[in-house]
Write a protein that holds these residues in place. Structure first.
Motif, PDB file in Angstrom:
ATOM      1  N   PRO A 163       0.833  -1.200   0.000  1.00 19.41           N
ATOM      2  CA  PRO A 163       0.000   0.000   0.000  1.00 19.41           C
ATOM      3  C   PRO A 163       0.874   1.259   0.000  1.00 19.41           C
ATOM      4  N   VAL A 164       0.450   2.244  -0.766  1.00 14.37           N
ATOM      5  CA  VAL A 164       1.178   3.503  -0.866  1.00 14.37           C
ATOM      6  C   VAL A 164       0.417   4.544  -0.049  1.00 14.37           C
ATOM      7  N   ALA A 165       1.141   5.230   0.815  1.00 13.38           N
ATOM      8  CA  ALA A 165       0.513   6.256   1.647  1.00 13.38           C
ATOM      9  C   ALA A 165       0.104   7.447   0.797  1.00 13.38           C
ATOM     10  N   ASP A 166      -1.030   7.986   1.133  1.00 11.97           N
ATOM     11  CA  ASP A 166      -1.531   9.176   0.450  1.00 11.97           C
ATOM     12  C   ASP A 166      -0.613  10.352   0.791  1.00 11.97           C
ATOM     13  N   PRO A 167      -0.037  11.014  -0.202  1.00 10.35           N
ATOM     14  CA  PRO A 167       0.884  12.136   0.084  1.00 10.35           C
ATOM     15  C   PRO A 167       0.251  13.238   0.921  1.00 10.35           C
ATOM     16  N   ALA A 168      -1.032  13.501   0.719  1.00  8.89           N
ATOM     17  CA  ALA A 168      -1.701  14.542   1.506  1.00  8.89           C
ATOM     18  C   ALA A 168      -1.804  14.118   2.967  1.00  8.89           C
ATOM     19  N   ALA A 169      -2.089  12.843   3.206  1.00 13.04           N
ATOM     20  CA  ALA A 169      -2.188  12.340   4.581  1.00 13.04           C
ATOM     21  C   ALA A 169      -0.822  12.373   5.265  1.00 13.04           C
ATOM     22  N   VAL A 170       0.214  12.034   4.528  1.00 12.89           N
ATOM     23  CA  VAL A 170       1.568  12.075   5.081  1.00 12.89           C
ATOM     24  C   VAL A 170       1.957  13.511   5.421  1.00 12.89           C
TER      25      VAL A 170
END
Length: 92
Positions: free
Chosen positions: A3-10
């Motif tokens: 799974p790739v983390a959402d850049p906005a969430a990071v």
């Protein structure tokens, strides 16, 4: 597939973590330099904890585990509890 983390969430997590770091740093500086009573110092810690919970809801136990010892150490050094008053007995 990982799974790739959402850049906005990071980015949001990093922003909140940075704000928490600044909050804790300011609270510790105030405890060290403010010449506060123990009660005033504990109130500063309580406000920092409230800010942490506003930034990271439900993570009070993490605050207590990670930052609690740091605040306790600073409080003990710079905002000591008042010494107990010991009454002496007079000899007759």
């Amino acid at each position: 597939m990982s799974p790739v983390a959402d850049p906005a969430a990071v980015a949001d997590e990093q922003r909140r973590a940075e704000r928490l770091r600044r909050t804790v740093d300011v609270a510790c500086a105030l405890l060290r330099q403010g010449r506060l009573t123990r009660g005033e110092g504990e109130a500063v810690v309580a406000l920092a904890r409230e800010q942490a919970l506003a930034l990271f809801p439900g993570k009070g136990d993490v605050f207590d585990l990670v930052l609690g010892p740091r605040f306790r150490r600073v409080l003990d050094e710079f905002c000591p509890a008042p010494a107990a008053r010991v009454l002496t007995f007079r000899r007759r």
